[in-house]
Enzyme design. Structure first.
Site, PDB file in Angstrom:
ATOM      1  N   ASP A  97      18.667  -9.705  37.374  1.00 59.11           N
ATOM      2  CA  ASP A  97      19.072 -10.665  36.347  1.00 59.11           C
ATOM      3  C   ASP A  97      17.846 -11.359  35.776  1.00 59.11           C
ATOM      4  O   ASP A  97      16.768 -11.343  36.379  1.00 59.11           O
ATOM      5  CB  ASP A  97      20.052 -11.688  36.919  1.00 59.11           C
ATOM      6  CG  ASP A  97      19.410 -12.580  37.976  1.00 59.11           C
ATOM      7  OD1 ASP A  97      18.820 -12.037  38.932  1.00 59.11           O
ATOM      8  OD2 ASP A  97      19.472 -13.822  37.854  1.00 59.11           O
ATOM      9  N   GLU A 159      19.623 -14.214  40.978  1.00 58.05           N
ATOM     10  CA  GLU A 159      18.537 -15.043  41.510  1.00 58.05           C
ATOM     11  C   GLU A 159      18.169 -16.160  40.543  1.00 58.05           C
ATOM     12  O   GLU A 159      17.946 -17.305  40.955  1.00 58.05           O
ATOM     13  CB  GLU A 159      17.308 -14.178  41.803  1.00 58.05           C
ATOM     14  CG  GLU A 159      16.226 -14.891  42.615  1.00 58.05           C
ATOM     15  CD  GLU A 159      15.275 -15.730  41.765  1.00 58.05           C
ATOM     16  OE1 GLU A 159      14.631 -16.652  42.315  1.00 58.05           O
ATOM     17  OE2 GLU A 159      15.188 -15.464  40.541  1.00 58.05           O
TER      18      GLU A 159
END
Length: 461
Positions: A97, A159
């Site tokens: 991400d 994250e």
């Protein structure tokens, strides 16, 4: 009949193999960068799912057993290949991400269309952390069917949004992950272009909101100004109490400590941060202490009328978001209580102050001694043509490292990365230095070879 372990690739063979694989690795990195996988609320999370599926496809291409998993959050990818007889297992972490892009007008090119300029690849996630994924893939492709260690790849999908479901994933898939003797976390930075680093400490984090109220409703600034406090002025005065005149944080109860005596000249930090002409640094003490081992407080945003829309009125409420970075050794829960107590105590003019926690994360310290850390330093030294790696602290926070430390206490944790001081991670015009990326890929391949050698020596002294 005993199972024969294939002979280890030599250093020269690994160099040639990594060089051979780099064009394809870069193409796949660019493919990943084109996917706007942002896990924040308000964004299209189908892109995060697509990103996970592409990562899974890349890992299957490395002959790993792969599954896409989730536990109430965004999808992560787990890939496994069993260790040869007597060889250790290495857990390789990265995340797929990315941060939101912010103001697109500040980008010199489309953030999700990778572009090379002056030896750097520009695009959101090009450095943080899709290059971390591809460094793992590059090492696996270089070895092919002669991989000397077992591997478990854990590629997280949220994250940048706080890793909310990470602990549940680690528990639910502990059987897949617990075999790791070494954990390589490719989500940090090197000391400089041409100088590798091992990260040995990271600050923790407390993000919170502070809201002040001074009025039941807005009132005319001409009729009441001068006697009645408005919320925005009150908030500004309250925020100013967090620092002294030198810029040091003055919240009682926050931990502060000294760090490594690495030389970080003022002219370097000014250039790397893009400090405007005439603006001074804040805080006191060594620059590395201010960045790595002392607390820091930043105001990330304020809810208030935009200047071109602001009426001549005293505001009843105003709200700010604070980011508090914690020194290694501090406790986020205790630190949040200290920040809240400070803000409540220093409320100007009796204003009502409400403090709420958004999220927090633990700092960490890594004891980077022993044969596995020696193996990592040796690999870095070779990949960077004889340059010794530097042990660094990082002022940023990666709270899940503390989670890995608690969950896998038997494993050596090596925090590496692909970024450099000019990567601008989380900022407009994020980029990856392609020459450094090539060194990172070679270093990881060498590291896996050295971990295999070290593991066999420990098992068969």
């Amino acid at each position: 009949m005993p199972v024969m372990t294939p002979p280890m690739l030599s250093e020269s063979e690994l160099r040639a193999a990594v060089e051979r694989e780099l064009p394809g690795v870069r193409a796949d990195l660019e493919r990943l960068v084109r996917i706007p996988g942002i896990a924040f609320d308000g964004f299209d999370h189908s892109h995060v799912q697509r990103s996970a599926e592409v990562v899974a496809e890349l890992l299957r291409g490395c002959d790993l057993d792969v599954e896409v998993v989730r536990s109430g959050g965004q999808p992560a990818v787990i890939g496994k290949r069993a260790a040869p007889p007597g060889a250790p297992t290495v857990l390789l972490y990265a995340h797929h991400d990315v941060q939101p892009v912010g103001d697109r007008s500040l980008w010199e090119s489309d953030p999700f269309e990778p572009v090379e300029r002056d030896g750097r690849l520009y695009g959101r996630g090009a450095a943080d952390d899709k290059a971390g994924i591809m460094a793992h893939v590059a090492a696996l492709r270089a070895f092919g069917d002669r991989l000397p260690v077992g591997v478990v790849l854990f590629i997280e999908g949220e994250e940048e949004y706080g890793s909310e479901s990470l602990e549940r994933l680690l528990v639910e898939h502990r059987e897949d992950l617990a075999a790791a003797d070494v954990i390589v976390i490719a989500d940090s930075a090197n000391w400089d272009i041409g100088v590798p680093a091992l990260t040995t400490s990271l600050r923790g984090i407390v993000n919170c909101f502070v809201e002040v109220r001074t009025l039941e409703h807005a009132v005319h600034s001409g009729l009441f100004g001068g006697a009645v406090p408005d919320a925005l002025t009150t908030l500004v005065r309250l925020l100013a109490t967090l620092h002294d005149d030198a810029g040091d944080v003055v919240v009682d109860g926050l931990v502060s400590r000294e760090g490594a005596s690495v030389d970080y000249p003022e002219e370097r930090i000014r250039a790397e941060a893009g400090l405007a002409e005439g603006v001074g640094l804040i805080g006191t003490g060594r620059i590395t202490d201010r960045l790595w081992t002392k607390p820091a407080v930043a105001v990330l945003g304020i809810d208030a009328p935009a200047t071109d829309e602001a009426p001549n009125a005293l505001l009843p409420t105003a709200k700010a978001k604070l980011s508090v970075r914690l020194a290694p050794g501090d406790d986020p829960k205790r630190a949040y209580a200290a920040v809240r107590a400070h803000l409540e105590k220093h409320a100007p003019w009796g204003a009502q102050v409400t403090v709420t926690l958004e999220h927090d994360g633990d700092p960490c310290v890594i004891d980077a001694t022993g044969p596995l850390f020696d193996a990592a330093r040796s690999a870095f030294r070779v990949a960077w043509d004889g340059t010794d790696p530097v042990d660094v602290g990082i002022g940023a926070s990666i709270p899940f490292i503390a989670t890995f430390q608690e969950t896998f206490p038997q494993a050596a944790i090596l925090v590496t990365g692909v970024e450099d001081p000019h990567a601008r991670a989380h900022s407009p015009n994020e980029s990856l230095h392609l020459g450094e990326f090539a060194r990172v890929c070679l270093a990881e391949a060498l590291l896996l070879a050295r971990v295999a050698e070290t593991g066999r020596k420990v098992t068969n002294p």
